[in-house]
Design an enzyme around this catalytic site. Structure first.
Site, mmCIF file in Angstrom:
data_model
loop_
_atom_site.group_PDB
_atom_site.id
_atom_site.type_symbol
_atom_site.label_atom_id
_atom_site.label_comp_id
_atom_site.label_asym_id
_atom_site.label_seq_id
_atom_site.Cartn_x
_atom_site.Cartn_y
_atom_site.Cartn_z
ATOM 1 N N ASP A 99 0.821 -1.214 0.000
ATOM 2 C CA ASP A 99 0.000 0.000 0.000
ATOM 3 C C ASP A 99 0.849 1.255 0.000
ATOM 4 O O ASP A 99 0.753 2.092 -0.892
ATOM 5 C CB ASP A 99 -0.998 -0.011 1.180
ATOM 6 N N ASP A 102 6.946 3.931 3.168
ATOM 7 C CA ASP A 102 7.150 5.129 3.979
ATOM 8 C C ASP A 102 8.646 5.212 4.330
ATOM 9 O O ASP A 102 9.441 5.661 3.509
ATOM 10 C CB ASP A 102 6.239 5.010 5.209
ATOM 11 N N GLY A 104 10.500 2.733 4.391
ATOM 12 C CA GLY A 104 11.099 1.705 3.538
ATOM 13 C C GLY A 104 11.596 0.496 4.318
ATOM 14 O O GLY A 104 12.048 -0.479 3.728
ATOM 15 N N LYS A 130 5.970 7.398 -0.337
ATOM 16 C CA LYS A 130 6.329 8.567 0.478
ATOM 17 C C LYS A 130 7.846 8.723 0.425
ATOM 18 O O LYS A 130 8.554 8.560 1.436
ATOM 19 C CB LYS A 130 5.852 8.375 1.922
HETATM 20 P P1 IMP Z 1 7.579 1.629 6.411
HETATM 21 O O1 IMP Z 1 8.183 0.371 6.905
HETATM 22 O O2 IMP Z 1 7.924 2.824 7.252
HETATM 23 O O3 IMP Z 1 7.861 1.896 4.940
HETATM 24 O O4 IMP Z 1 6.030 1.507 6.655
HETATM 25 C C1 IMP Z 1 5.153 1.093 5.707
HETATM 26 C C2 IMP Z 1 3.862 0.667 6.338
HETATM 27 O O5 IMP Z 1 3.337 1.672 7.222
HETATM 28 C C3 IMP Z 1 2.832 0.490 5.246
HETATM 29 O O6 IMP Z 1 2.764 -0.851 4.880
HETATM 30 C C4 IMP Z 1 1.561 0.970 5.866
HETATM 31 O O7 IMP Z 1 0.870 -0.136 6.399
HETATM 32 C C5 IMP Z 1 1.971 1.886 6.980
HETATM 33 N N1 IMP Z 1 1.755 3.304 6.584
HETATM 34 C C6 IMP Z 1 2.688 4.219 6.268
HETATM 35 N N2 IMP Z 1 2.125 5.402 5.973
HETATM 36 C C7 IMP Z 1 0.791 5.217 6.107
HETATM 37 C C8 IMP Z 1 -0.350 6.090 5.932
HETATM 38 O O8 IMP Z 1 -0.261 7.272 5.586
HETATM 39 N N3 IMP Z 1 -1.564 5.513 6.163
HETATM 40 C C9 IMP Z 1 -1.726 4.222 6.537
HETATM 41 N N4 IMP Z 1 -0.694 3.385 6.705
HETATM 42 C C10 IMP Z 1 0.548 3.880 6.485
HETATM 43 MG MG MG Z 2 1.227 -2.161 4.583
#
Ligand code: IMP
Ligand code: MG
Length: 174
Positions: A99, A102, A104, A130
């Protein structure tokens, strides 16, 4: 949940146009190849199911679910599988469907795990990138939208498990 309001960011028509465009790229890239499309639960479920309706390359599908633990700061989080794939990936092309990328950290873990499984190739499709928030290096092959900041919900994405069912994407204003 703190009091908040939702503000429309991407309408269902805008999302559909991006999903179709990504599906066309995927159809061109994988024509005639053995492809497994993997949904990262829960957030990607709606993107995944809409994307598959436009995919013509007859893929296999499977699902994973990841959990992240601890870490006062984002980059110290540890990721693990709470549900792994059930079909064999060996020798096949893998397309991960996520989805949001963010920091990563989640997808860099996932990509490392998949690379260790003797797959033919591995690619990543994310609905929302993002980019500016990246802490871990992740290469994205197919991306729906790029967002610089804001927390979003709808179309599979949640705020404390709410709003996943909405057909459009909204910014949560706190
Ligand atoms: P990362 O490991 O920081 O890249 O986090 C990614 C995960 O955080 C995604 O799989 C989402 O489930 C959650 N996430 C990050 N940003 C958002 C947002 O704006 N809305 C909802 N879920 C988010
Ligand atoms: Mg997710």
């Amino acid at each position: 949940m703190k009091p908040h309001t939702l503000r429309l960011l991407y309408s269902s028509a805008e999302i559909d146009a991006r999903v179709r465009a990504i599906a066309e790229e995927i159809n061109m890239r994988y024509a005639g190849e053995p492809l497994v499309v993997i949904c990262v639960l829960k957030g990607a479920f709606m993107f995944f199911s809409d994307l598959l309706k436009y995919i013509t390359v007859k893929p296999e599908i499977d699902f994973v679910r990841l959990a992240s633990y601890g870490g006062g700061i984002e980059s110290s989080r540890a990721i693990s599988f709470t549900k792994d794939v059930e079909i064999s990936l060996q020798g096949k092309h893998i397309l991960l469907v996520e989805d949001v990328v963010d920091s990563g950290i989640t997808m860099s873990f996932m990509l490392q795990q998949m690379q260790a499984r003797q797959v033919a190739s591995i690619a990543l499709a994310t609905l929302v990138d993002k980019q500016e928030r990246r802490e871990a290096c992740v290469s994205i092959d197919f991306s729906g939208f790029t967002l610089s900041d804001g927390f979003i919900v709808g179309y599979g994405l949640d705020y404390a498990e709410k709003y996943r069912e909405l057909p459009a994407i909204y910014v949560v204003d706190l």
